[in-house]
Design a protein around this motif. Structure first.
Motif, PDB file in Angstrom:
ATOM      1  N   GLY A  10      65.705  76.936  27.882  1.00 35.38           N
ATOM      2  CA  GLY A  10      64.605  77.863  28.370  1.00 35.38           C
ATOM      3  C   GLY A  10      64.910  79.213  28.242  1.00 35.38           C
ATOM      4  N   THR A  31      65.114  80.670  24.796  1.00 33.72           N
ATOM      5  CA  THR A  31      63.769  80.678  24.013  1.00 33.72           C
ATOM      6  C   THR A  31      62.961  81.824  24.609  1.00 33.72           C
ATOM      7  OG1 THR A  31      63.377  78.309  24.207  1.00 33.72           O
ATOM      8  CG2 THR A  31      61.425  79.268  23.932  1.00 33.72           C
ATOM      9  N   GLU A  32      63.187  82.365  25.881  1.00 27.58           N
ATOM     10  CA  GLU A  32      62.639  83.492  26.077  1.00 27.58           C
ATOM     11  C   GLU A  32      63.340  84.759  25.469  1.00 27.58           C
ATOM     12  OE1 GLU A  32      60.431  83.413  30.124  1.00 27.58           O
ATOM     13  OE2 GLU A  32      62.338  83.960  30.610  1.00 27.58           O
ATOM     14  N   GLN A  44      64.574  84.782  22.718  1.00 21.08           N
ATOM     15  CA  GLN A  44      64.203  84.992  21.300  1.00 21.08           C
ATOM     16  C   GLN A  44      62.893  85.884  21.124  1.00 21.08           C
ATOM     17  OE1 GLN A  44      63.793  81.381  18.574  1.00 21.08           O
ATOM     18  NE2 GLN A  44      61.814  82.036  18.078  1.00 21.08           N
ATOM     19  N   ARG A  45      62.115  85.510  22.317  1.00 18.22           N
ATOM     20  CA  ARG A  45      60.773  86.714  22.401  1.00 18.22           C
ATOM     21  C   ARG A  45      61.302  88.165  22.265  1.00 18.22           C
ATOM     22  NH1 ARG A  45      56.939  87.938  27.356  1.00 18.22           N
ATOM     23  NH2 ARG A  45      55.390  89.308  26.393  1.00 18.22           N
ATOM     24  N   GLU A  62      62.078  88.878  18.806  1.00 12.45           N
ATOM     25  CA  GLU A  62      60.895  88.902  18.044  1.00 12.45           C
ATOM     26  C   GLU A  62      60.105  90.483  18.244  1.00 12.45           C
ATOM     27  OE1 GLU A  62      59.718  84.332  18.099  1.00 12.45           O
ATOM     28  OE2 GLU A  62      58.762  85.757  19.436  1.00 12.45           O
ATOM     29  N   GLU A  63      60.259  90.900  19.544  1.00  6.28           N
ATOM     30  CA  GLU A  63      59.508  92.049  19.773  1.00  6.28           C
ATOM     31  C   GLU A  63      60.272  93.320  19.279  1.00  6.28           C
ATOM     32  OE1 GLU A  63      58.254  92.557  23.821  1.00  6.28           O
ATOM     33  OE2 GLU A  63      56.944  90.989  23.633  1.00  6.28           O
ATOM     34  N   LEU A  64      61.739  93.122  19.317  1.00  9.27           N
ATOM     35  CA  LEU A  64      62.629  94.397  19.033  1.00  9.27           C
ATOM     36  C   LEU A  64      62.890  94.110  17.350  1.00  9.27           C
ATOM     37  CD1 LEU A  64      65.213  94.483  21.602  1.00  9.27           C
ATOM     38  CD2 LEU A  64      63.201  95.955  21.127  1.00  9.27           C
ATOM     39  N   ARG A  65      62.052  93.315  16.695  1.00 10.51           N
ATOM     40  CA  ARG A  65      62.315  93.005  15.048  1.00 10.51           C
ATOM     41  C   ARG A  65      63.786  93.001  14.810  1.00 10.51           C
ATOM     42  NH1 ARG A  65      57.326  96.663  12.822  1.00 10.51           N
ATOM     43  NH2 ARG A  65      55.680  95.967  14.108  1.00 10.51           N
ATOM     44  N   LEU A 117      69.901  79.412  19.554  1.00 12.96           N
ATOM     45  CA  LEU A 117      68.564  78.677  18.955  1.00 12.96           C
ATOM     46  C   LEU A 117      68.454  78.910  17.624  1.00 12.96           C
ATOM     47  CD1 LEU A 117      65.947  78.678  21.862  1.00 12.96           C
ATOM     48  CD2 LEU A 117      67.698  76.828  21.279  1.00 12.96           C
ATOM     49  N   TYR A 123      67.550  81.707  15.870  1.00  9.23           N
ATOM     50  CA  TYR A 123      66.336  82.604  15.744  1.00  9.23           C
ATOM     51  C   TYR A 123      66.570  83.266  14.421  1.00  9.23           C
ATOM     52  CZ  TYR A 123      63.065  86.403  15.479  1.00  9.23           C
ATOM     53  OH  TYR A 123      62.417  87.179  14.987  1.00  9.23           O
ATOM     54  N   GLY A 166      57.461  83.567  24.681  1.00  9.83           N
ATOM     55  CA  GLY A 166      58.993  83.388  25.461  1.00  9.83           C
ATOM     56  C   GLY A 166      58.938  81.557  25.727  1.00  9.83           C
ATOM     57  N   TYR A 185      53.407  99.876  17.799  1.00  7.34           N
ATOM     58  CA  TYR A 185      54.178  98.818  17.631  1.00  7.34           C
ATOM     59  C   TYR A 185      53.940  98.343  16.332  1.00  7.34           C
ATOM     60  CZ  TYR A 185      56.643  94.636  18.120  1.00  7.34           C
ATOM     61  OH  TYR A 185      57.423  93.328  17.849  1.00  7.34           O
ATOM     62  N   THR A 187      60.236 100.041  18.117  1.00 11.90           N
ATOM     63  CA  THR A 187      61.284  99.879  19.298  1.00 11.90           C
ATOM     64  C   THR A 187      60.857 100.851  20.334  1.00 11.90           C
ATOM     65  OG1 THR A 187      62.766  98.876  17.847  1.00 11.90           O
ATOM     66  CG2 THR A 187      63.346  99.403  20.212  1.00 11.90           C
ATOM     67  N   MET A 211      57.831  99.760  22.212  1.00  7.49           N
ATOM     68  CA  MET A 211      58.132  98.513  22.946  1.00  7.49           C
ATOM     69  C   MET A 211      58.938  99.208  24.273  1.00  7.49           C
ATOM     70  SD  MET A 211      57.558  95.455  23.399  1.00  7.49           S
ATOM     71  CE  MET A 211      57.090  95.172  21.847  1.00  7.49           C
ATOM     72  N   PRO A 240      59.569  74.975  27.874  1.00  7.55           N
ATOM     73  CA  PRO A 240      59.546  75.497  26.496  1.00  7.55           C
ATOM     74  C   PRO A 240      58.562  74.286  25.554  1.00  7.55           C
ATOM     75  CG  PRO A 240      61.518  75.674  27.596  1.00  7.55           C
ATOM     76  CD  PRO A 240      60.658  75.011  28.509  1.00  7.55           C
TER      77      PRO A 240
END
Lengths: 313, 170
Positions: free
Chosen positions: A66, A69-70, A72-73, A76-79, A114, A116, B25, B100, B109, B112, B169
């Protein structure tokens, strides 16, 4: 007081056999209290354990999946994928230049969690078709989940439970994201030495840039994006444990390797550079790599540039 | 100016984003555009239902008023005061989102770290400021009541969608 991450303490694996070792909840709570982190101790005290006070392995596995998985978000956001390809793309171009266009190469992600990075690279094909993608991790539950996710999307990559340096295949490039700060002291140098001693041509390890903003940014970002207190806690501790540019370059200075840092503190906006890599390449790769990077190679510096008075620090 | 339509639009837009956040997430797959759209639609649907609460509250205020026209005017004034802070918040989010998606990865970034992250954390604060804005604009306690119900409704969308569909998840 040392900064301890809860996830390091509640999942303990024998590095030689890969076997899961039992972890007593009380021992972890005591360790965290002794390190001056009562909040972390409370989080662990709330985790389920059996009658013998051993943490429930299934519950820990679910929690780790869990939290990852978070995490990974955040990647993703920080590319993170794009950040890696920005460096790995030219690196593989340089390797192809040296080794021949028709070669078959292998990227091994150490501590892939995981998976990613490996799955993202497989999904985007960013490194080209002749790069085999392997993720390796000591946590069997994370490896199994990474494998399930890859198969669910039909991705051309694979995951191995075990030690990345014990693989039967030769790695061309070792990579990692967010792993370096887990190695402290001599273990950090040993980590780089193991790769220098292998037949790999290069390594490229991304970790949190040790800036003054990093802990504050990590707190804000994990607070905004992560739900479980363990993830929020460890996210901030990771930023506190991040290695400085000097430490990384010193540790990566091992025989047979040219250590380089991409986007060190002095050369980058700390708001933009949340993660940056330390690279180790075989010396003959440096010129082709700089050529492949073009203007961006200005951001690639060795220890000699960092130690120069007034240079990037 | 009648603030009902812009407030409704903002509320529904916020609900769609709340649906996305409730899902984000929880899914470690790489390709998940359809799942993102589904989560946003779930947020939108839940938000549409929950936003009936402030609408019904406003209706009850008008029905109970001795002078419904005057009460409507007071509510409209309060609504404008409620809208201004939320409008500024939405503008800041829109600029951050644009940065973004449009800028290269380093600059995105920045959007963000200094934009979207803190703005997510500050959402309840902006709702509180909007309620204060309703009072300052002369909306009285009735606008404060409707604003507080509306604020509670939009803040409930994310936890509801999360618990209903994304507690574990995927």
């Amino acid at each position: 007081m040392p900064h301890l991450e809860i996830s390091d303490l509640i999942t303990v694996t024998d590095p030689l056999s890969g076997a899961r070792l039992p972890v007593r909840r009380g021992d972890v709570v005591r360790l965290l209290q002794e390190s001056g982190d009562p909040r972390a101790a409370r989080i662990v005290a709330g985790l389920p354990a059996g009658r013998d006070d051993v943490l429930d392995p299934l519950a820990v596995d679910r929690l780790m999946i869990g939290v990852h998985t978070e995490m990974q978000r955040l990647s993703e956001e920080l590319r993170i994928g794009e950040r890696l390809v920005h460096v790995l793309g030219p690196l593989f171009e340089a390797i192809r230049e040296i080794a021949g266009r028709r070669g078959r190469f292998r990227l091994v992600d150490i501590g892939s969690g995981l998976g990613y990075l490996v799955r993202w690279l497989a999904a985007t094909g960013a490194l080209g078709p002749n790069v085999e993608l392997i993720g390796v991790d000591l946590d069997a539950a994370l490896v199994a989940e990474a494998d399930r996710l890859a198969r669910a999307e039909g991705l051309d990559c694979r995951f191995v439970h075990g030690n990345a340096f014990d693989l039967p295949e030769i790695a061309t490039v070792y990579v990692s994201t967010g792993v370096l700060h887990h190695f402290r002291g001599p273990a950090l140098t040993e980590f780089f030495e193991a790769q220098a001693d292998s037949q790999a041509l290069a390594f490229c390890h991304f970790d949190i840039a040790a800036t003054r903003l990093a802990p504050v940014g990590a707190w804000m970002f994990h607070r905004a994006r992560m739900r479980h207190p363990l993830g929020r806690h460890d996210g901030v501790v990771s930023a506190l444990r991040a290695h400085t540019d000097d430490t990384l370059l010193r540790a990566a200075t091992v025989p047979g390797i040219r250590p380089l840092l991409y986007e060190p503190r002095g050369l980058s906006n700390p708001f933009c550079t949340t993660l940056r890599p330390v690279l180790g390449i075989r010396p003959y790769l440096e010129d082709p790599l700089r050529l492949a990077m073009g203007r961006a190679s200005r951001r690639l510096v060795g220890a000699e540039q960092l130690s120069r008075p007034g240079a990037a620090r | 100016m009648n603030p009902v339509l812009p407030l409704l639009a903002l509320g529904l837009l916020d609900a769609a984003f709340s649906g996305f956040r409730a899902y984000a997430g929880r899914d470690a797959r790489i390709r998940k555009h359809r799942a993102v759209v589904r989560a946003a639609l779930r947020g939108l649907a839940v938000g549409a239902v929950l936003l009936l609460a402030p609408a019904l509250t406003a209706g009850a205020v008008l029905l109970a008023a001795d002078d419904p026209d005057r009460a409507y005017g007071v509510l409209a004034d309060g609504g404008v005061g409620f809208l201004v802070p939320l409008g500024l918040y939405a503008l800041a989010v829109a600029v951050s989102l644009l940065a973004y998606f449009a800028l290269p990865f380093r600059a995105s970034t920045l959007a963000m770290v200094v934009g979207l992250g803190p703005l997510t954390l500050a959402r309840p604060l902006f709702v509180a400021v909007a309620c204060a804005g309703a009072l300052v604009a002369g909306g009285g306690w009735t606008s404060l009541l409707v604003g507080a119900v509306a604020g509670a409704a939009v803040l409930c969308v994310e936890p509801f969608v999360h618990r209903r569909w994304y507690a574990m998840p995927l």
